[in-house]
Design a protein around this motif. Structure first.
Motif, PDB file in Angstrom:
ATOM      1  N   MET A 120       0.831  -1.208   0.000  1.00  0.00           N
ATOM      2  CA  MET A 120       0.000   0.000   0.000  1.00  0.00           C
ATOM      3  C   MET A 120       0.866   1.258   0.000  1.00  0.00           C
ATOM      4  O   MET A 120       0.954   1.983   0.985  1.00  0.00           O
ATOM      5  CB  MET A 120      -0.946  -0.029   1.207  1.00  0.00           C
ATOM      6  CG  MET A 120      -1.872  -1.233   1.213  1.00  0.00           C
ATOM      7  SD  MET A 120      -2.947  -1.270   2.651  1.00  0.00           S
ATOM      8  CE  MET A 120      -3.773  -2.847   2.414  1.00  0.00           C
ATOM      9  N   LYS A 121       1.521   1.476  -1.124  1.00  0.00           N
ATOM     10  CA  LYS A 121       2.410   2.631  -1.254  1.00  0.00           C
ATOM     11  C   LYS A 121       1.598   3.926  -1.214  1.00  0.00           C
ATOM     12  O   LYS A 121       0.454   3.972  -1.679  1.00  0.00           O
ATOM     13  CB  LYS A 121       3.190   2.545  -2.561  1.00  0.00           C
ATOM     14  CG  LYS A 121       4.038   1.284  -2.712  1.00  0.00           C
ATOM     15  CD  LYS A 121       5.084   1.156  -1.633  1.00  0.00           C
ATOM     16  CE  LYS A 121       5.976  -0.061  -1.865  1.00  0.00           C
ATOM     17  NZ  LYS A 121       6.888  -0.304  -0.724  1.00  0.00           N
ATOM     18  N   PRO A 122       2.183   4.998  -0.713  1.00  0.00           N
ATOM     19  CA  PRO A 122       1.412   6.242  -0.525  1.00  0.00           C
ATOM     20  C   PRO A 122       0.998   6.920  -1.827  1.00  0.00           C
ATOM     21  O   PRO A 122       0.086   7.750  -1.823  1.00  0.00           O
ATOM     22  CB  PRO A 122       2.376   7.128   0.287  1.00  0.00           C
ATOM     23  CG  PRO A 122       3.735   6.575   0.010  1.00  0.00           C
ATOM     24  CD  PRO A 122       3.549   5.108  -0.182  1.00  0.00           C
ATOM     25  N   TRP A 123       1.641   6.590  -2.930  1.00  0.00           N
ATOM     26  CA  TRP A 123       1.254   7.198  -4.216  1.00  0.00           C
ATOM     27  C   TRP A 123       0.189   6.380  -4.954  1.00  0.00           C
ATOM     28  O   TRP A 123      -0.223   6.741  -6.048  1.00  0.00           O
ATOM     29  CB  TRP A 123       2.481   7.373  -5.117  1.00  0.00           C
ATOM     30  CG  TRP A 123       3.278   6.124  -5.336  1.00  0.00           C
ATOM     31  CD1 TRP A 123       3.049   5.139  -6.246  1.00  0.00           C
ATOM     32  CD2 TRP A 123       4.440   5.719  -4.614  1.00  0.00           C
ATOM     33  NE1 TRP A 123       3.971   4.145  -6.149  1.00  0.00           N
ATOM     34  CE2 TRP A 123       4.854   4.475  -5.154  1.00  0.00           C
ATOM     35  CE3 TRP A 123       5.181   6.267  -3.570  1.00  0.00           C
ATOM     36  CZ2 TRP A 123       5.970   3.782  -4.673  1.00  0.00           C
ATOM     37  CZ3 TRP A 123       6.291   5.587  -3.101  1.00  0.00           C
ATOM     38  CH2 TRP A 123       6.672   4.359  -3.637  1.00  0.00           C
ATOM     39  N   LEU A 124      -0.269   5.284  -4.326  1.00  0.00           N
ATOM     40  CA  LEU A 124      -1.295   4.444  -4.936  1.00  0.00           C
ATOM     41  C   LEU A 124      -2.665   4.725  -4.319  1.00  0.00           C
ATOM     42  O   LEU A 124      -2.764   5.217  -3.189  1.00  0.00           O
ATOM     43  CB  LEU A 124      -0.955   2.961  -4.750  1.00  0.00           C
ATOM     44  CG  LEU A 124       0.351   2.459  -5.372  1.00  0.00           C
ATOM     45  CD1 LEU A 124       0.580   1.013  -5.002  1.00  0.00           C
ATOM     46  CD2 LEU A 124       0.334   2.632  -6.886  1.00  0.00           C
ATOM     47  N   ASP A 125      -3.699   4.371  -5.046  1.00  0.00           N
ATOM     48  CA  ASP A 125      -5.061   4.547  -4.526  1.00  0.00           C
ATOM     49  C   ASP A 125      -5.343   3.635  -3.347  1.00  0.00           C
ATOM     50  O   ASP A 125      -6.251   3.901  -2.560  1.00  0.00           O
ATOM     51  CB  ASP A 125      -6.086   4.273  -5.639  1.00  0.00           C
ATOM     52  CG  ASP A 125      -6.044   5.327  -6.725  1.00  0.00           C
ATOM     53  OD1 ASP A 125      -5.606   6.460  -6.421  1.00  0.00           O
ATOM     54  OD2 ASP A 125      -6.447   5.027  -7.865  1.00  0.00           O
ATOM     55  N   ILE A 126      -4.602   2.544  -3.223  1.00  0.00           N
ATOM     56  CA  ILE A 126      -4.842   1.590  -2.134  1.00  0.00           C
ATOM     57  C   ILE A 126      -4.091   1.962  -0.859  1.00  0.00           C
ATOM     58  O   ILE A 126      -4.104   1.210   0.116  1.00  0.00           O
ATOM     59  CB  ILE A 126      -4.455   0.157  -2.565  1.00  0.00           C
ATOM     60  CG1 ILE A 126      -2.967   0.085  -2.927  1.00  0.00           C
ATOM     61  CG2 ILE A 126      -5.330  -0.313  -3.703  1.00  0.00           C
ATOM     62  CD1 ILE A 126      -2.483  -1.332  -3.228  1.00  0.00           C
ATOM     63  N   ALA A 127      -3.437   3.117  -0.833  1.00  0.00           N
ATOM     64  CA  ALA A 127      -2.712   3.546   0.371  1.00  0.00           C
ATOM     65  C   ALA A 127      -3.671   3.730   1.545  1.00  0.00           C
ATOM     66  O   ALA A 127      -4.850   4.058   1.370  1.00  0.00           O
ATOM     67  CB  ALA A 127      -1.973   4.845   0.094  1.00  0.00           C
ATOM     68  N   MET A 128      -3.156   3.507   2.758  1.00  0.00           N
ATOM     69  CA  MET A 128      -3.974   3.688   3.956  1.00  0.00           C
ATOM     70  C   MET A 128      -4.101   5.179   4.271  1.00  0.00           C
ATOM     71  O   MET A 128      -3.088   5.881   4.387  1.00  0.00           O
ATOM     72  CB  MET A 128      -3.358   2.917   5.128  1.00  0.00           C
ATOM     73  CG  MET A 128      -3.590   1.416   5.022  1.00  0.00           C
ATOM     74  SD  MET A 128      -2.966   0.478   6.428  1.00  0.00           S
ATOM     75  CE  MET A 128      -1.261   0.275   5.949  1.00  0.00           C
ATOM     76  N   ASN A 129      -5.331   5.612   4.417  1.00  0.00           N
ATOM     77  CA  ASN A 129      -5.605   7.047   4.546  1.00  0.00           C
ATOM     78  C   ASN A 129      -4.959   7.665   5.782  1.00  0.00           C
ATOM     79  O   ASN A 129      -4.575   8.837   5.760  1.00  0.00           O
ATOM     80  CB  ASN A 129      -7.112   7.285   4.572  1.00  0.00           C
ATOM     81  CG  ASN A 129      -7.767   7.002   3.226  1.00  0.00           C
ATOM     82  OD1 ASN A 129      -7.143   7.184   2.184  1.00  0.00           O
ATOM     83  ND2 ASN A 129      -9.004   6.539   3.242  1.00  0.00           N
ATOM     84  N   GLN A 130      -4.854   6.891   6.884  1.00  0.00           N
ATOM     85  CA  GLN A 130      -4.330   7.479   8.116  1.00  0.00           C
ATOM     86  C   GLN A 130      -2.843   7.833   8.021  1.00  0.00           C
ATOM     87  O   GLN A 130      -2.338   8.611   8.813  1.00  0.00           O
ATOM     88  CB  GLN A 130      -4.565   6.556   9.315  1.00  0.00           C
ATOM     89  CG  GLN A 130      -3.826   5.222   9.270  1.00  0.00           C
ATOM     90  CD  GLN A 130      -4.669   4.120   8.700  1.00  0.00           C
ATOM     91  OE1 GLN A 130      -5.370   4.331   7.717  1.00  0.00           O
ATOM     92  NE2 GLN A 130      -4.601   2.942   9.298  1.00  0.00           N
ATOM     93  N   TYR A 131      -2.157   7.233   7.024  1.00  0.00           N
ATOM     94  CA  TYR A 131      -0.724   7.517   6.879  1.00  0.00           C
ATOM     95  C   TYR A 131      -0.415   8.344   5.636  1.00  0.00           C
ATOM     96  O   TYR A 131       0.700   8.859   5.498  1.00  0.00           O
ATOM     97  CB  TYR A 131       0.075   6.213   6.776  1.00  0.00           C
ATOM     98  CG  TYR A 131      -0.152   5.236   7.905  1.00  0.00           C
ATOM     99  CD1 TYR A 131      -0.246   5.655   9.225  1.00  0.00           C
ATOM    100  CD2 TYR A 131      -0.266   3.868   7.641  1.00  0.00           C
ATOM    101  CE1 TYR A 131      -0.443   4.746  10.252  1.00  0.00           C
ATOM    102  CE2 TYR A 131      -0.460   2.953   8.662  1.00  0.00           C
ATOM    103  CZ  TYR A 131      -0.559   3.397   9.964  1.00  0.00           C
ATOM    104  OH  TYR A 131      -0.746   2.499  10.978  1.00  0.00           O
ATOM    105  N   LYS A 132      -1.369   8.484   4.740  1.00  0.00           N
ATOM    106  CA  LYS A 132      -1.079   9.053   3.421  1.00  0.00           C
ATOM    107  C   LYS A 132      -0.634  10.512   3.504  1.00  0.00           C
ATOM    108  O   LYS A 132       0.260  10.950   2.775  1.00  0.00           O
ATOM    109  CB  LYS A 132      -2.309   8.930   2.520  1.00  0.00           C
ATOM    110  CG  LYS A 132      -2.020   9.217   1.051  1.00  0.00           C
ATOM    111  CD  LYS A 132      -3.172   8.785   0.161  1.00  0.00           C
ATOM    112  CE  LYS A 132      -2.826   8.993  -1.303  1.00  0.00           C
ATOM    113  NZ  LYS A 132      -3.891   8.515  -2.202  1.00  0.00           N
TER     114      LYS A 132
END
Length: 558
Positions: A525-537
């Protein structure tokens, strides 16, 4: 005339007498005929026909025969047949319960024993000499007293059978329900395993494929260079790139936006940004885009950025690098590139290791740092999926005690030990390494390049990587050979320097994250992907250069 009259009279009297005689003769004939038919019928009915019993012929008088046979049958025999049938029915029922109990392997040995005994008793009952001779001997008459005793015994055993079946019925029904539930659970588990494999494969595709926004950005940057070549002429060499008194970083990536975030986060949190030098290495396809980005958006604070392609390091060839040599083999190419989707669904646990990035030179450049930067003494290696939150110059002051690698250990309890990364059933691994040794993390590592050269770590890496061409020592990736290469030459750092798991673990404490010098989005769940976790993005997006025109045009959705 008198004679004629007499003749007529006489003829008249004779005609009347003849008619009477004919009438009575006819009646006698009919009576005799019916008498003969009646006698023939009686003779046919009461004559012996042993071959007609028990199965009657399907002739015209079959119904009459069955009627007379029923009248002639012995009522005691009929009664015996009914009793015997009742015993057989209950014996069959007892056997059915016992057989099903054995099939389910139920823990009811006492009941099974009782069922078996009851079945044996019912089977042996007709075989008793007293019953066999008096009731079941062919051609003998049924003794009513013996029949009564036989009936009494059968009823007692039938009663016992009914009580046992009534007692066991509920538990057997429950066991049937339990068995059905087990079957259902098994079927659902099979579906779950299949869904997990499909989900993992979909997640892998989502994580490793190039998002449209990243592709757009690279194309826009290359288009900019083609449109304005005069703006992007090659810059001259800077002395800072080899100055060992400065703080040097190594970042190897083909992701332009990720590299820019890493560098921006370092510089924004550095006390003296002009003393920081970033050595970025990418592949040939992305080197132009990377150079255009940092020419259009120079690093703030006077920090220095050197950008090279892997191909610029001429010593990295298949005659020297085991990974490149192995990639030339047909077996390795088949493993990586043939039927990847099919192999992934069959081997869900290992499918991520089939990603060719694990054998890419960008991934293995970390093992050649002393040769790539021969004039440097120390260098900090950073992955492209990290964010720096504090000044990192303190890492250059850490005393490594003569060790090569400074890293944060990841083991806790029995997790993340060497046994989880290496194949300890192989004799070479078993002899040289401790399965309980604590693993550490790649992604933020301070390397003492002088100690590296002294310990000949690259030679160790070559030795072990060459032995693992058939993947029997470890599965693919760079961490297992890293654990081997720096087995006894790694210095443990304080965990606050490097916090991992933001790419897969939703339960990391925010206090732990805020106190970390470097946070690492390792995982899918990399931060530049749509599947990233919102709490860390947002911890990553705040370092994205949103003022850059191409970022806005490529719709990153940040």
């Amino acid at each position: 005339m008198a004679v004629a009259v007499r003749g007529i009279r006489g003829g008249g009297s004779g005609g009347i007498n003849g008619g009477l005689r004919a009438f009575f003769s006819h009646r006698i004939f009919i009576s005799a005929t019916f008498t003969l038919l009646f006698l023939a019928t009686l003779s046919a009915l009461f004559s012996p026909h042993p071959h007609h019993h028990p199965s009657l012929p399907s002739s015209g008088n079959a119904y009459v025969q069955r009627t007379f046979l029923a009248i002639k049958s012995d009522p005691l025999k009929t009664r015996l047949d009914l009793i015997y049938k009742q015993a057989n029915d209950h014996m069959t029922l007892v056997n059915a319960y016992a057989a099903y109990a054995r099939k389910l392997k139920l823990d009811i040995s006492r009941q099974l024993r009782m069922f078996d005994e009851l079945d044996k008793n019912l089977t042996d009952l007709p075989l008793k000499p007293s019953y066999k001779s008096s009731l079941f001997e062919p051609g003998s008459d049924v003794d009513e007293d013996v029949l009564r005793q036989f009936e009494k015994e059968v009823k007692e055993k039938v009663k016992v059978a009914r009580l046992m079946i009534a007692e066991a019925k509920e538990s057997y029904d429950n066991q049937i329900k339990i068995q059905k539930l087990k079957d259902t659970i098994f079927a659902v588990n099979e579906l779950l395993i299949k869904a997990k494999k499909n989900g993992a494969f979909a997640s892998l595709i989502s994580a490793k494929s190039v998002p449209k926004s990243l592709h757009c950005l690279a194309m826009r940057l290359v288009g900019e260079r083609i449109a304005h070549p005069e703006k992007y002429k090659e810059e001259g060499y800077k002395a800072e790139f080899e100055d060992p008194s400065l703080y040097h970083y190594a970042i190897f990536s083909d992701n332009v936006i990720a590299v820019s975030v890493v560098i921006r986060s370092v510089v924004k949190n550095a006390e003296e940004p002009w003393k920081h030098v970033f050595h970025v290495v990418t592949d040939k396809m992305n080197v132009a885009a990377m150079k255009v980005w940092f020419r259009m958006r120079p690093v703030e604070g006077g920090a220095h950025v050197e950008i090279n392609a892997v191909e610029d390091f001429s010593f990295l060839n298949s005659s020297y690098v085991p990974v490149l040599k192995q990639l030339e083999s047909a077996k390795m190419q088949k493993f990586y590139f043939d039927n990847q989707a099919e192999n992934a669904t069959k081997d869900g646990s290992n499918m991520k290791f089939r990603n060719p990035k694990y054998m890419s030179m960008l991934n293995h450049l970390r093992f050649y740092l002393p040769e790539m930067y021969p004039k440097l003494h120390k260098i900090l290696f950073l992955d492209d999926d990290v964010v720096v939150q504090k000044d990192l110059t303190g890492l250059w002051k850490v005393d490594l005690d003569g060790k090569v690698n400074g890293a944060v250990e990841t083991c806790f309890g029995s997790f993340h030990r060497y046994a989880q990364y290496l194949n300890f059933s192989h004799p070479l691994i078993k002899e040289r390494f401790n399965p309980k040794a604590c693993a550490w993390a790649f992604g933020m590592n301070i390397f003492d390049l002088d100690a590296w050269r002294r310990e000949k770590c690259t030679e160790h890496y070559h030795y072990w990587q060459s032995l693992n061409e058939d993947r029997t020592l470890w599965k693919l990736g760079t961490l297992p050979p890293g654990l081997i290469t720096f087995y006894s030459t790694t210095k443990s750092l304080d965990k606050s320097w490097h916090v991992l798991g933001l790419g897969y673990n939703p339960s990391i404490s925010m206090d732990e994250i805020s106190n970390a010098a470097v946070i690492h989005y390792n995982g899918n769940m990399k931060p530049w992907l749509d599947i990233a976790m919102n709490q860390y993005k947002n911890l990553w997006t705040k370092y994205v250069d949103n003022d850059m025109e191409f970022v806005q045009m490529c719709n990153f959705g940040l």
